[in-house]
Write a protein that holds these residues in place. Structure first.
Motif, mmCIF file in Angstrom:
data_model
loop_
_atom_site.group_PDB
_atom_site.id
_atom_site.type_symbol
_atom_site.label_atom_id
_atom_site.label_comp_id
_atom_site.label_asym_id
_atom_site.label_seq_id
_atom_site.Cartn_x
_atom_site.Cartn_y
_atom_site.Cartn_z
ATOM 1 N N ARG A 608 9.961 13.805 -13.189
ATOM 2 C CA ARG A 608 10.913 13.400 -14.381
ATOM 3 C C ARG A 608 11.550 11.931 -14.269
ATOM 4 N N GLY A 609 11.810 11.513 -12.862
ATOM 5 C CA GLY A 609 11.873 10.221 -12.631
ATOM 6 C C GLY A 609 11.398 9.882 -11.458
ATOM 7 N N LEU A 610 10.366 9.108 -11.690
ATOM 8 C CA LEU A 610 9.417 8.935 -10.547
ATOM 9 C C LEU A 610 9.802 7.843 -9.330
ATOM 10 N N GLU A 611 10.844 7.084 -9.613
ATOM 11 C CA GLU A 611 11.422 6.337 -8.412
ATOM 12 C C GLU A 611 12.393 7.165 -7.789
ATOM 13 N N ARG A 612 13.149 7.986 -8.530
ATOM 14 C CA ARG A 612 14.048 8.839 -7.800
ATOM 15 C C ARG A 612 13.465 9.968 -6.984
ATOM 16 N N GLU A 613 12.462 10.563 -7.515
ATOM 17 C CA GLU A 613 11.702 11.829 -7.152
ATOM 18 C C GLU A 613 10.610 11.701 -6.024
ATOM 19 N N SER A 614 10.120 10.453 -5.927
ATOM 20 C CA SER A 614 8.828 10.334 -5.453
ATOM 21 C C SER A 614 8.989 10.237 -3.820
ATOM 22 N N ASN A 615 10.176 9.833 -3.387
ATOM 23 C CA ASN A 615 10.065 9.535 -1.705
ATOM 24 C C ASN A 615 9.589 10.873 -1.180
ATOM 25 N N TYR A 616 8.649 10.468 0.015
ATOM 26 C CA TYR A 616 8.129 11.302 0.969
ATOM 27 C C TYR A 616 6.734 12.063 -0.235
ATOM 28 N N SER A 617 6.600 11.659 -1.172
ATOM 29 C CA SER A 617 5.462 11.969 -1.824
ATOM 30 C C SER A 617 4.076 11.332 -1.535
ATOM 31 N N ILE A 618 3.011 11.736 -1.856
ATOM 32 C CA ILE A 618 1.901 11.314 -1.519
ATOM 33 C C ILE A 618 1.108 10.617 -2.567
ATOM 34 N N LEU A 619 0.768 9.329 -2.241
ATOM 35 C CA LEU A 619 -0.087 8.524 -3.366
ATOM 36 C C LEU A 619 -1.666 8.599 -2.977
ATOM 37 N N PHE A 620 -2.660 9.157 -3.954
ATOM 38 C CA PHE A 620 -3.982 9.426 -3.662
ATOM 39 C C PHE A 620 -4.783 8.273 -4.407
ATOM 40 N N LEU A 621 -5.916 7.651 -3.738
ATOM 41 C CA LEU A 621 -6.609 6.802 -4.186
ATOM 42 C C LEU A 621 -7.937 7.038 -4.204
ATOM 43 N N ARG A 622 -8.765 7.133 -5.281
ATOM 44 C CA ARG A 622 -10.251 7.082 -5.097
ATOM 45 C C ARG A 622 -10.587 5.905 -5.214
ATOM 46 N N VAL A 623 -11.480 5.657 -4.025
ATOM 47 C CA VAL A 623 -11.959 4.269 -3.604
ATOM 48 C C VAL A 623 -13.811 4.617 -3.823
ATOM 49 N N ALA A 624 -14.333 3.276 -4.126
ATOM 50 C CA ALA A 624 -15.535 3.371 -4.210
ATOM 51 C C ALA A 624 -16.030 1.961 -3.887
ATOM 52 N N GLY A 625 -17.523 1.734 -3.319
ATOM 53 C CA GLY A 625 -17.933 0.509 -3.109
ATOM 54 C C GLY A 625 -18.401 0.596 -1.589
ATOM 55 N N SER A 626 -19.064 -0.399 -1.115
ATOM 56 C CA SER A 626 -19.725 -0.664 0.341
ATOM 57 C C SER A 626 -18.436 -1.173 1.192
ATOM 58 N N ASP A 627 -17.582 -1.671 0.589
ATOM 59 C CA ASP A 627 -16.532 -2.571 1.690
ATOM 60 C C ASP A 627 -15.285 -1.554 1.586
ATOM 61 N N ILE A 628 -15.422 -0.379 2.261
ATOM 62 C CA ILE A 628 -13.977 0.506 2.169
ATOM 63 C C ILE A 628 -13.037 -0.103 3.154
ATOM 64 N N PRO A 629 -13.350 -0.700 4.140
ATOM 65 C CA PRO A 629 -12.449 -1.265 5.101
ATOM 66 C C PRO A 629 -11.642 -2.483 4.239
ATOM 67 N N GLY A 630 -12.420 -3.352 3.782
ATOM 68 C CA GLY A 630 -11.842 -4.362 2.723
ATOM 69 C C GLY A 630 -10.864 -3.651 1.960
ATOM 70 N N ILE A 631 -11.169 -2.681 1.217
ATOM 71 C CA ILE A 631 -10.227 -2.001 0.237
ATOM 72 C C ILE A 631 -9.033 -1.506 0.986
ATOM 73 N N ILE A 632 -9.243 -0.987 2.123
ATOM 74 C CA ILE A 632 -7.969 -0.526 2.827
ATOM 75 C C ILE A 632 -7.177 -1.555 3.056
ATOM 76 N N SER A 633 -7.939 -2.729 3.402
ATOM 77 C CA SER A 633 -6.899 -3.772 4.037
ATOM 78 C C SER A 633 -5.983 -4.339 2.911
ATOM 79 N N GLN A 634 -6.657 -4.352 1.664
ATOM 80 C CA GLN A 634 -5.802 -4.967 0.512
ATOM 81 C C GLN A 634 -4.576 -3.955 0.056
ATOM 82 N N ILE A 635 -4.875 -2.564 0.392
ATOM 83 C CA ILE A 635 -3.980 -1.788 0.058
ATOM 84 C C ILE A 635 -2.772 -1.774 1.071
#
Length: 793
Positions: A608-635
């Motif tokens: 109901r209030g993302l900034e208020r309720e999201s502490n300790y929540s989990i953020l999921f990212l679906r990644v694709a491509g050949s350079d997964i380490p590079g994507i992780i570095s940018q994250i």
């Protein structure tokens, strides 16, 4: 003794093959037993380091309706008990904290192994202090107790006592005491303890929220049943919801039962399984029994080669006792040699075994009880292996020994029964191996109802949750990130479980008051979560942010609908903690948790209030491509920009699901290993029997060949007895293996079937192994020149 050694050496040289088979078989079997017993001793030794081991209990709940047990208790229960239950000497509340970012100067880590507790934890458990006063620690919110290794990670050789660590990049926490590292054989594992006063900021302190584990230490002369009665009375007087309504009873679980009780997941450490302990103990003993059978078979077979010597000794006055002890002493010497070889191999393989199990078991080798067990194993091996051959060789009538032939021994009922038992044990273990492999394949291949591939996730800690909208915007701009979603915990975890759910049915509100029976996991998600996980809907729709009303609405899984007995759930009204909305969708039952557990009701609702309720929540990212380490570095760059000073830690979802079955895979590998060793020992026995049988039928084979018998006919004649006993063994082994595997599969709520082909395959494999082992020797005997065969005797 010197004469015995010389005689042993002479006999061994004359019968090198048989001596080799005996020593190798016994060495492998003893090594297997030692490895199994090391593991079993470690598993059975949990929590025994506590001085008050027999007086410590955990308070659990038992459902009156279905017999389910769980360990959650509300925070106010503990102080109420200590004030009103005279049989309780001490009490403490413990809760596992979510991963916390902790820093000191440039040292910063995500700590996943922290708990909170009352100071009384040190009066109940025997954790050893190094610095500070542990009994005065944890009395206020901003204090902590740390283990020695935790302190070394942050401070090196500096004295950590009195120093401040920074929690979540903002809150100073003072180290009040340091203790030795928690023993490996403790079901309660942690690196640091925060105060209960701090935990109250994160976990509800109400009677209706069972978030805590409660441990009690009862008085020396107190009766546990009387203590339980008084605790139940306290719960009733304070109207503890589940107890007051009569749906649950409180029970006391002894400390000695906690680790091996897989009926309740251990939230503060690993969980063992007493069934696995029993299974592996039996497997180890069966392998030793097979090796002893081998020894007896081979020793009895060799009696015909020693008949003249024993008969002449008797004729010249040797007593039955002398010949008995002479034979037994030779067995003892062979077993001692095997024992020595197995111990050398054990010490050599110990580092591998500890790495494989993840448990440091080497200290057990020097414990008096383990040494006593080793001596008992030695004595048992001598009794099982040496007594019968010695009795047979020392039979009273000297002349009767001349009448015993090798052929009569191989056709002896005792000889054949022992061979059949060996085959039965081997087939049992082969069936178990195939059944376990089938179950593990089932776990890997079962459609969970959602996707885990190429999903990276991390927990929102520090101050990043207060900037979550900006963070999501920057992450969406990274090439290779296809989807972003949020949930308040990992799919296989649980953030909240409650009975505070109501719904309307024919104008009547259900699940209230004494009729409050429905219990469900409730969890926050965003509208993208089901899309990313590719979860299917059986009815209705997904959440839609464009509908403001959806922030009050709910999505249920099919199990929740089933237990609520809703015929047409979509559109019906439902309330969580008294706040009403409607059901907009129903997802198909999805195996978010381990397949050890049955699917439970789940109620999903939006943040109901993302900034208020999201502490300790989990953020999921679906990644694709050949350079997964590079994507992780940018994250990680985005993380550091918005969360300075907090370490970045991420996981791949599919890898974490594999870890749910880590102990099962280890158990399967154990069974596979020991099954292979059992088959190896059985093959040694079969080989020895086939050599002996061929030796004693050399003249018969020669006569048959002279009369026109073909090679395959001779081989069939030699093999038929072994094949017959494999078939009989299969009939014996099948029900035993079925019972053992049926019990093991009960560990899983969802399991494969024990198909007929599992047993058929095991029987066929046993037959093939037996034929391959025996046929080589049969072929050698069948191809021998008949002229040489007729000269054999």
């Amino acid at each position: 003794m010197i004469k015995q050694l010389k005689r042993l050496m002479m006999n061994s040289l004359r019968n090198r093959l048989y001596a080799f088979l005996n020593i190798i078989g016994l060495s492998v079997a003893l090594l297997s037993v030692f490895i199994v017993f090391l593991w079993v001793f470690f598993e059975l030794g949990y929590d025994k380091f506590n001085t008050n081991y027999h007086r410590i209990y955990q308070i659990n709940n038992l459902s009156v309706e279905d017999g389910m047990r769980w360990d959650g208790t509300p925070s106010p229960l503990a102080p109420a008990i200590i004030d009103n239950s005279p049989g309780v000497e001490q009490i403490t509340r413990i809760v596992r904290f979510n991963p916390l970012p902790i820093s000191y100067g440039e040292n910063s880590f995500i700590e996943e192994n922290g708990i909170s507790s009352d100071p009384e934890i040190f009066d109940i458990f025997s954790f050893k202090p190094i610095a500070g006063n542990v009994r005065k620690a944890l009395q206020v919110a901003n204090t902590m107790v740390v283990t020695e290794s935790f302190a070394r990670r942050y401070f090196g050789d500096e004295d950590p006592h009195g120093k401040d660590l920074i929690l979540q990049g903002r809150f100073p926490i003072t180290i009040q005491a340091v203790i030795e590292d928690v023993p490996a054989q403790s079901h309660l594992q942690f690196d640091f303890i925060l105060s209960h006063e701090l935990a109250k900021r994160f976990y509800s302190d109400e009677w209706g929220n069972p978030n805590y584990l409660t441990y009690i230490l009862i008085h020396q002369d107190a009766n546990a049943n009387d203590v339980l009665t008084s605790i139940t009375q306290v719960a009733m007087e304070n109207q503890m919801p589940n107890i007051y309504s009569g749906r649950n009873n409180l029970i006391l679980r002894p400390l000695k039962d906690i680790y091996l009780d897989n009926g309740i997941n251990n939230r503060v450490g690993d969980t063992g399984d007493k069934r696995n302990v029993l299974i592996l103990s039996l497997v180890g003993l069966l392998i030793l029994l097979m090796a002893c059978f081998n020894y007896v078979n081979i020793s009895v077979s060799l009696i015909t080669k020693r008949l003249k010597t024993s008969s002449i000794q008797k004729i010249h006055g040797a007593s039955r006792r002398n010949i008995f002890f002479q034979s037994l002493s030779m067995s003892v010497l062979i077993i001692m040699g095997s024992y020595f070889i197995s111990l050398v191999l054990l010490f050599y393989l110990l580092p591998w075994f500890e790495s494989f199990t993840g448990k440091q078991v080497s200290f057990i080798l020097y414990e008096p009880m383990f040494i006593l067990i080793l001596l008992l194993v030695f004595a048992g091996t001598v009794v099982l292996s040496g007594i019968y051959p010695a009795l047979l060789l020392s039979r009273p009538n000297a002349l009767s020994l001349f009448q015993v032939s090798g052929n009569s021994i191989t056709k002896s009922r005792k000889f054949q029964i022992i061979a059949g038992l060996q085959s039965a044990i081997s087939i049992t273990l082969i069936i178990c191996t195939i059944a376990i492999y089938k179950q593990m394949s089932y776990l890997r291949q079962k459609d969970l109802g959602f996707s885990t591939n190429q999903i990276v996730y991390f927990q929102l800690s520090g101050i990043i949750s207060t900037k979550i909208d900006a963070v999501k915007g920057e992450l969406e701009a990274i090439p290779g990130i296809q989807q972003i979603a949020m949930k308040d915990c990992v799919p296989f975890g649980i953030r909240n479980n409650t009975r505070a759910i109501m719904w309307r049915e024919n104008s009547e509100i259900k699940n209230t008051g004494d009729g409050n029976y429905f219990n469900s996991e409730t969890t926050r998600i965003d509208p993208e979560y089901f899309k990313m996980m590719e979860v299917e809907f059986s009815e209705g729709r997904n959440f839609d942010e464009s509908f403001q009303a959806d922030k009050q609405n709910f999505i249920l899984n099919e199990e929740a609908v089933r237990q609520m007995q809703l015929d047409n759930p979509v559109g019906q009204e439902i309330a969580l903690y008294g706040e009403w909305g409607i059901i907009v969708g129903v997802i198909k039952d999805t195996y978010f948790k381990s397949l050890h557990e049955k699917i439970q009701p789940q109620v999903f609702h939006l943040y109901r209030g993302l900034e208020r309720e999201s502490n300790y929540s989990i953020l999921f990212l679906r990644v694709a491509g050949s350079d997964i380490p590079g994507i992780i570095s940018q994250i990680e760059d985005v993380w550091r920009n918005h969360n300075p000073g907090i370490p970045f830690e991420y996981h791949f979802l599919d890898e974490q699901y594999d870890l749910l079955y880590k102990s099962d895979k280890r158990m399967a590998q154990f069974i596979n290993l020991f099954s292979a060793l059992a088959v190896f020992v059985a093959c040694l026995g079969l080989f020895g029997q086939s050599v002996f049988a061929a030796d004693n039928r050399t003249k018969e084979i020669g006569i048959r060949k002279v009369n026109g018998a073909k090679v395959w006919e001779v081989m069939a004649m030699m093999n038929i007895a072994f094949v017959k006993w494999v078939i009989i063994s299969f009939v014996i082994a099948s029900p035993v293996a079925w019972y053992a595997m049926d019990r093991w599969l009960q560990n899983f709520a969802y399991r494969t079937e024990l198909s007929w082909w599992v047993f058929a395959t095991a029987g066929l494999l046993a037959l093939i192994i037996a034929l391959l082992t025996v046929s080589w020797q049969s072929l050698m005997a069948a191809r021998r020149n008949p002229v040489e065969a007729l000269r054999y005797e």
